[in-house]
Motif scaffolding. Structure first.
Motif, mmCIF file in Angstrom:
data_model
loop_
_atom_site.group_PDB
_atom_site.id
_atom_site.type_symbol
_atom_site.label_atom_id
_atom_site.label_comp_id
_atom_site.label_asym_id
_atom_site.label_seq_id
_atom_site.Cartn_x
_atom_site.Cartn_y
_atom_site.Cartn_z
ATOM 1 N N SER A 150 0.845 -1.185 0.000
ATOM 2 C CA SER A 150 0.000 0.000 0.000
ATOM 3 C C SER A 150 0.880 1.235 0.000
ATOM 4 O O SER A 150 1.786 1.355 0.825
ATOM 5 N N GLU A 168 -3.850 6.022 7.856
ATOM 6 C CA GLU A 168 -4.440 5.469 9.073
ATOM 7 C C GLU A 168 -4.824 6.596 10.015
ATOM 8 O O GLU A 168 -4.049 7.532 10.224
ATOM 9 N N LEU A 175 -9.369 3.689 11.708
ATOM 10 C CA LEU A 175 -9.753 3.615 10.300
ATOM 11 C C LEU A 175 -8.499 3.594 9.444
ATOM 12 O O LEU A 175 -7.573 4.384 9.661
ATOM 13 N N ALA A 216 -7.352 3.524 5.268
ATOM 14 C CA ALA A 216 -7.739 3.654 3.862
ATOM 15 C C ALA A 216 -6.483 3.497 3.007
ATOM 16 O O ALA A 216 -5.651 4.411 2.969
ATOM 17 N N TYR A 256 -7.726 1.402 -5.108
ATOM 18 C CA TYR A 256 -8.101 1.449 -3.700
ATOM 19 C C TYR A 256 -8.247 0.033 -3.164
ATOM 20 O O TYR A 256 -8.839 -0.839 -3.800
ATOM 21 N N ASP A 278 -8.812 -2.689 0.476
ATOM 22 C CA ASP A 278 -9.861 -2.967 1.456
ATOM 23 C C ASP A 278 -9.771 -1.996 2.632
ATOM 24 O O ASP A 278 -8.688 -1.713 3.143
ATOM 25 N N THR A 279 -10.910 -1.501 3.063
ATOM 26 C CA THR A 279 -10.993 -0.532 4.151
ATOM 27 C C THR A 279 -11.068 -1.248 5.496
ATOM 28 O O THR A 279 -11.788 -2.233 5.642
ATOM 29 N N GLU A 280 -10.330 -0.728 6.468
ATOM 30 C CA GLU A 280 -10.280 -1.343 7.788
ATOM 31 C C GLU A 280 -10.891 -0.415 8.834
ATOM 32 O O GLU A 280 -10.571 0.769 8.879
ATOM 33 N N VAL A 281 -11.779 -0.976 9.670
ATOM 34 C CA VAL A 281 -12.445 -0.216 10.729
ATOM 35 C C VAL A 281 -12.360 -1.017 12.025
ATOM 36 O O VAL A 281 -12.520 -2.253 12.003
ATOM 37 N N GLU A 295 -12.326 -5.919 8.138
ATOM 38 C CA GLU A 295 -11.768 -5.548 6.842
ATOM 39 C C GLU A 295 -12.894 -5.587 5.816
ATOM 40 O O GLU A 295 -13.403 -6.648 5.464
ATOM 41 N N THR A 328 -13.594 -3.450 -0.046
ATOM 42 C CA THR A 328 -13.757 -2.361 -1.004
ATOM 43 C C THR A 328 -12.762 -2.439 -2.159
ATOM 44 O O THR A 328 -12.933 -1.738 -3.158
#
Length: 269
Positions: free
Chosen positions: A64, A69, A82, A84, A100, A102-105, A128, A131
């Motif tokens: 990435s 972050e 979060l 991205a 883009y 995968d988004t992590e929350v 995860e 996205t």
């Protein structure tokens, strides 16, 4: 922030590397290391990271760049998290793919504060969100959940932390997997901290293998706000893999943006 076994197809190989490699690293990571700690960001404070995280195997490279972050102390002993990422995948002999990821929350919650005898204890459940494009090697293609438990103890300039985490990793050819890691670090001064970690990951695919490895790294405090973080390492067993992290961290108090009003906490202008 990742961080797979050899599959029969090119897309399968890179999906595996993303699942068990870089994105796994992102989910586990306490920058600049894979292993995290139980200490959340302080209430009314925030952290912002801008970093590069990469891995290389005999089959190519992925990572990435940039990886953004954001962490914020939203409640006492509770941190919102979060990530991205702008992901890339470069199979050997093939063109690079970017997009883009995968988004992590997640939420980090400290359960116990450290005492003279007992360690600090916390959990950090993460999700995860798929996205990124799995077909292009930029995402897992399914929702992953990570459930870790972290412990930490400090004495003088030394700090040691680590723990265990379980991944829910659905999908064709995938399997749930486990992470175990421990880290030791020392403050050489107010500006420099050095550390090293050992970790073990179980196989994340049906035809994958478990792996063990290490990272060494440093945190350079340029000021109270600005920090540089770097680490590098490789696997010692399992699939051949080397990994690197280089990032900038900015730490801020939200009270600098929303100063307290009459001592009642932050107030928006």
């Amino acid at each position: 922030m990742g961080r797979g076994g050899t599959l029969l197809t090119l897309a399968g190989r890179w999906r595996t590397l993303v699942v068990a490699g870089l994105l796994g690293t992102c989910l586990e990571a306490g920058p600049p290391f894979f292993t995290d700690d139980p200490e959340p960001v302080e209430l009314h404070h925030m952290e912002l990271y801008l970093s590069w995280m990469g891995a290389r195997t005999p089959g190519g490279a992925s990572g990435s760049l940039p990886l953004v972050e954001f962490n914020a102390g939203i409640l006492p002993d509770t941190q919102f998290h979060l990530v991205a990422p702008l992901a890339y995948a470069k199979p050997a002999g093939e063109p690079v793919t970017r997009g883009y990821g995968d988004t992590e929350v997640g939420l980090k919650v400290r359960l116990l504060h450290e005492t003279e005898v007992l360690p600090q204890v916390g959990i950090f459940p993460l999700v995860e969100v798929p996205t990124g494009s799995a077909e292009r090697g930029l995402g897992a293609g399914h929702t992953q959940v990570y459930l870790p438990l972290w412990l930490q103890k400090s004495w003088g300039p030394w700090t040691s932390y680590g723990g265990y985490g379980w991944w829910r990793n659905p999908g064709e050819g995938q399997r749930n997997w486990h992470y175990l890691g421990w880290l030791l670090q020392r403050d050489l001064s107010a500006r420099v901290t050095l550390g090293g970690e050992l970790f073990r990951r179980s196989a994340a695919t049906l035809d994958g293998v478990a792996s063990s490895g290490f990272n060494v790294g440093a945190i350079l405090n340029l000021s109270e706000r600005d920090h540089i973080l770097v680490s590098a390492g490789r696997n010692l067993s399992g699939d051949r893999e080397s990994h690197v992290y280089l990032g900038y961290q900015m730490t801020l108090s939200l009270e600098a943006v929303w100063p307290p009003a009459s001592g009642r906490g932050p107030a928006r202008p």
